[in-house]
Design a protein around this motif. Structure first.
Motif, PDB file in Angstrom:
ATOM      1  N   SER A 154      -4.761   9.828  -0.430  1.00 33.40           N
ATOM      2  CA  SER A 154      -5.831   9.166  -1.236  1.00 33.40           C
ATOM      3  C   SER A 154      -5.101   7.767  -1.873  1.00 33.40           C
ATOM      4  O   SER A 154      -3.864   7.921  -2.300  1.00 33.40           O
ATOM      5  CB  SER A 154      -6.578   9.920  -2.371  1.00 33.40           C
ATOM      6  N   ALA A 155      -5.890   6.668  -1.697  1.00 33.12           N
ATOM      7  CA  ALA A 155      -5.285   5.387  -2.544  1.00 33.12           C
ATOM      8  C   ALA A 155      -5.889   5.018  -3.808  1.00 33.12           C
ATOM      9  O   ALA A 155      -7.157   5.527  -3.872  1.00 33.12           O
ATOM     10  CB  ALA A 155      -5.484   4.245  -1.326  1.00 33.12           C
ATOM     11  N   THR A 156      -5.383   4.513  -4.670  1.00 35.54           N
ATOM     12  CA  THR A 156      -5.879   4.068  -5.765  1.00 35.54           C
ATOM     13  C   THR A 156      -5.578   2.626  -5.944  1.00 35.54           C
ATOM     14  O   THR A 156      -4.838   2.014  -5.572  1.00 35.54           O
ATOM     15  CB  THR A 156      -5.239   4.642  -6.800  1.00 35.54           C
TER      16      THR A 156
ATOM     17  N   GLY B 166      -2.346   2.051  -8.088  1.00 34.73           N
ATOM     18  CA  GLY B 166      -1.054   2.002  -7.332  1.00 34.73           C
ATOM     19  C   GLY B 166      -0.547   1.150  -6.298  1.00 34.73           C
ATOM     20  O   GLY B 166       0.251   0.714  -6.448  1.00 34.73           O
ATOM     21  N   THR B 167      -1.821   0.433  -5.459  1.00 38.67           N
ATOM     22  CA  THR B 167      -1.616  -0.539  -4.616  1.00 38.67           C
ATOM     23  C   THR B 167      -1.055  -1.729  -5.578  1.00 38.67           C
ATOM     24  O   THR B 167      -0.509  -2.563  -5.072  1.00 38.67           O
ATOM     25  CB  THR B 167      -2.839  -0.884  -3.911  1.00 38.67           C
TER      26      THR B 167
ATOM     27  N   GLY C 158       2.635   1.855  -3.233  1.00 34.57           N
ATOM     28  CA  GLY C 158       1.462   2.129  -4.285  1.00 34.57           C
ATOM     29  C   GLY C 158       1.084   3.657  -4.385  1.00 34.57           C
ATOM     30  O   GLY C 158       0.394   4.111  -4.976  1.00 34.57           O
ATOM     31  N   GLY C 159       1.730   4.383  -3.147  1.00 34.36           N
ATOM     32  CA  GLY C 159       1.476   6.059  -3.054  1.00 34.36           C
ATOM     33  C   GLY C 159       0.589   6.334  -1.893  1.00 34.36           C
ATOM     34  O   GLY C 159       0.392   7.598  -2.091  1.00 34.36           O
ATOM     35  N   THR C 160       0.081   5.382  -1.118  1.00 36.38           N
ATOM     36  CA  THR C 160      -0.882   5.962  -0.106  1.00 36.38           C
ATOM     37  C   THR C 160       0.209   6.246   1.199  1.00 36.38           C
ATOM     38  O   THR C 160       0.944   5.613   1.414  1.00 36.38           O
ATOM     39  CB  THR C 160      -1.724   4.918   0.442  1.00 36.38           C
TER      40      THR C 160
ATOM     41  N   VAL D 186       0.818  -1.335  -0.104  1.00 35.06           N
ATOM     42  CA  VAL D 186      -0.055  -0.032   0.007  1.00 35.06           C
ATOM     43  C   VAL D 186       0.850   1.234   0.123  1.00 35.06           C
ATOM     44  O   VAL D 186       0.707   2.207  -0.676  1.00 35.06           O
ATOM     45  CB  VAL D 186      -0.861   0.022   1.301  1.00 35.06           C
ATOM     46  N   VAL D 187       1.966   1.197   0.676  1.00 35.13           N
ATOM     47  CA  VAL D 187       2.793   2.536   0.797  1.00 35.13           C
ATOM     48  C   VAL D 187       3.555   2.543  -0.548  1.00 35.13           C
ATOM     49  O   VAL D 187       3.710   3.583  -0.984  1.00 35.13           O
ATOM     50  CB  VAL D 187       3.917   2.341   1.860  1.00 35.13           C
TER      51      VAL D 187
END
Length: 126
Positions: free
Chosen positions: A72-74, A77-78, A64-66, A61-62
């Motif tokens: 905001s998470a996508t 990205g995850t 992936g950009g969160t 998750v990290v």
């Protein structure tokens, strides 16, 4: 009056509750399936059987950009973060690194991404 609208009287949004109910139900079913498959693979259920997967779950998750402190998470990205982390772990396993060293390197990669993202965020707000 439906149950969701009774929640609205307490200050919650009816539509947010109704749309979130489906995602929570899908999440519950996915977690149940995952637990069943993990128990079948391990030959039975035991306490802390998911602990080895915790660092990789948070790391995906990290990467992936969160941001940990909000953001905001996508899903894309995850997904890309998890693929990147799997590639890193697989490379370390092929190299024959011990499990402890693999976890240290995963942690360092996560810390580096958080530091870079936090630095970029502070530069963007200045």
């Amino acid at each position: 009056m439906t149950h969701a609208c009774r929640i609205d009287l307490t200050g919650a949004d009816c539509r947010a509750f109704e749309s979130g109910a489906l995602s929570r139900e899908l999440n519950r079913r996915a977690a149940a399936l995952t637990g069943t498959l993990l128990s079948a693979r391990a030959g039975g259920a035991f306490l802390d059987m998911g602990s080895p997967f915790l660092l990789q779950s948070v790391g995906a998750v990290v990467l992936g950009g969160t941001l940990i402190f909000g953001g905001s998470a996508t899903a894309a990205g995850t997904l890309f973060g998890s693929v990147l982390l799997v590639l890193i772990v697989t490379t370390m396993q092929i190299a024959g690194l011990p499990g402890g060293t693999q976890e240290i390197i995963q942690g360092l990669v996560i810390i580096a991404v958080l530091a870079f993202a936090g630095d970029a965020r502070s530069r963007g707000s200045a």
